[in-house]
Scaffold this active site. Structure first.
Site, PDB file in Angstrom:
ATOM      1  N   LYS A 196       0.813  -1.216   0.000  1.00  0.00           N
ATOM      2  CA  LYS A 196       0.000   0.000   0.000  1.00  0.00           C
ATOM      3  C   LYS A 196       0.849   1.270   0.000  1.00  0.00           C
ATOM      4  O   LYS A 196       2.054   1.264   0.276  1.00  0.00           O
ATOM      5  CB  LYS A 196      -0.977  -0.013   1.175  1.00  0.00           C
ATOM      6  CG  LYS A 196      -2.133  -0.977   0.948  1.00  0.00           C
ATOM      7  CD  LYS A 196      -3.237  -0.821   1.976  1.00  0.00           C
ATOM      8  CE  LYS A 196      -4.441  -1.695   1.608  1.00  0.00           C
ATOM      9  NZ  LYS A 196      -5.527  -1.599   2.600  1.00  0.00           N
ATOM     10  N   ARG A 211      -3.780 -10.042   5.075  1.00  0.00           N
ATOM     11  CA  ARG A 211      -4.250 -10.057   3.679  1.00  0.00           C
ATOM     12  C   ARG A 211      -3.118  -9.524   2.798  1.00  0.00           C
ATOM     13  O   ARG A 211      -2.749  -8.352   2.896  1.00  0.00           O
ATOM     14  CB  ARG A 211      -5.509  -9.194   3.538  1.00  0.00           C
ATOM     15  CG  ARG A 211      -6.100  -9.172   2.128  1.00  0.00           C
ATOM     16  CD  ARG A 211      -7.337  -8.283   2.081  1.00  0.00           C
ATOM     17  NE  ARG A 211      -7.945  -8.302   0.756  1.00  0.00           N
ATOM     18  CZ  ARG A 211      -7.599  -7.487  -0.236  1.00  0.00           C
ATOM     19  NH1 ARG A 211      -6.637  -6.575  -0.054  1.00  0.00           N
ATOM     20  NH2 ARG A 211      -8.200  -7.570  -1.416  1.00  0.00           N
TER      21      ARG A 211
END
Length: 283
Positions: A228, A262
Site C-alpha cells: 500500500k 491479507r
C-alpha cells in the site's frame, strides 16, 4: 507480544478457520484496474492457477475481488462484478481445498457467491449498501467489517479525524451493533481498521502503532497493508518495490496480535508467520 483473546475455529461455510494462530489470506483481484495487479488474473484459468499457487505457498484463505477499491477507482455495476467473481469462486470451490473469501459490498454478489461455495464475506463498506446486511445474515457466513469513510473514488480527499483511533473504534462498534440487529452474531464477525481507506499517512501510522487497542472489541483482527501507499510514502518506493516494507508490517502486525494478514506476496509472508510462530512457541 500483546495478550490476545484465543479464538476457536471459525465456521466458514463447509470449512473451519483456525484463529488460534496467524493465518495468511492471499489476494486474488479479478479486476482490470486494481492498484497492484489489475488485469493479471481476469481470466478464469489464470485466476484459478494463481489461487492454486497461493494455496501451495501456505495461504489458508483466498480473497476474490471483482471491484477495485483503490483511491479514485470507478464504480462497478452488480452485474459486472458478479460476472467477474462468480466463475472464479465456483472454480476454486470445485477444485481447491481452501476457504474462499469474497471482497464485496454487493448484496447480489454476497448471495450468489455464498451459494457457489464462498466461506467469508470481506466488505470494505461494512455492510452499509442497501440490502447487504440482510444478504450477509441470510448467507450464514462470517463477515469482516472494515473502516472506511465515503467511497473509494472520494475517500482520500482530505480525510480528517479528531482522533483516528477513537473514531475507527466507534465506527466498528456501531457496525457490530447493526449486525446484531440484523441477526448476525458477534461470533461471525472479524474487524479490519482499514489502512489506506480515507486516511493520511499519519493516520495509518498512528493506527498501526496502536493496533492492539482494538482487541478490546473482542473480535479477530484482519490487517491488509500489502504494497500500500503508506509503505511507498515512508520508503519512497513504487508498488513493485514494496515487498520488504510489506513484510516488515506483516511481522509487526503479528506482534500486535493480528489474526489474518491479507497479502499479495504469500510465500514470503508465510515464512514470516512461520518464523515468528516458531519463536513464540519455544519454551
Amino acid at each position: 507480544m500483546p495478550v490476545v483473546q484465543n479464538f476457536n475455529r471459525l465456521p466458514c461455510g463447509s470449512r473451519f478457520l483456525d484463529l488460534s494462530r496467524p493465518q495468511v489470506m492471499g489476494i486474488l483481484n479479478v479486476t482490470p484496474d486494481s492498484f497492484s495487479d489489475g488485469g493479471r488474473y481476469g481470466r478464469r484459468d489464470a485466476a484459478l492457477r494463481h489461487a492454486e499457487a497461493m494455496l501451495r505457498a501456505g495461504a489458508t484463505l483466498i480473497d476474490v475481488g471483482g471491484e477495485s477499491t483503490r483511491p479514485g477507482a470507478r464504480a462497478v455495476s452488480p452485474a459486472e462484478e458478479l460476472e467477474r467473481v462468480a466463475p472464479v469462486v465456483e472454480a476454486i470451490a470445485a477444485e481447491l481445498d481452501v476457504i474462499i473469501s469474497v471482497d464485496t459490498s454487493t448484496p447480489a454478489v454476497i448471495r450468489e457467491t455464498a451459494r457457489l461455495g464462498a466461506g467469508l464475506i470481506n466488505d470494505v463498506r461494512s455492510l452499509q449498501r442497501d440490502g447487504a446486511l440482510a444478504a450477509a445474515a441470510d448467507s450464514g457466513l462470517p463477515v469482516c467489517l472494515m473502516h472506511m469513510r465515503g467511497e473509494p473514488s472520494t475517500m482520500q480527499q482530505n480525510p480528517l479525524y479528531a482522533d483516528v483511533l477513537v473514531e475507527v473504534r466507534d465506527f466498528l462498534v456501531e457496525r457490530m451493533a447493526a449486525c446484531a440487529t440484523a441477526g448476525i452474531a458477534a461470533e461471525r464477525l472479524l474487524l479490519d481498521p482499514g489502512f489506506g481507506f480515507a486516511k493520511t499517512l499519519e493516520h495509518n501510522l498512528r493506527l498501526f502503532k496502536h493496533l492492539d487497542s482494538l482487541h478490546e472489541l473482542g473480535r479477530p483482527l484482519l490487517v491488509g497493508v500489502s504494497r500500500k501507499s503508506m509503505i511507498g510514502k515512508v520508503l519512497g518506493h513504487e508498488v513493485g518495490e514494496r515487498l520488504y516494507g510489506s513484510l516488515a508490517l506483516a511481522a509487526l502486525a503479528i506482534t500486535k496480535g493480528a489474526h489474518i494478514l491479507r497479502v499479495h506476496d504469500v510465500p514470503e509472508t508465510v515464512d514470516v508467520v512461520r518464523m515468528i510462530t516458531a519463536v513464540e512457541a519455544a519454551e
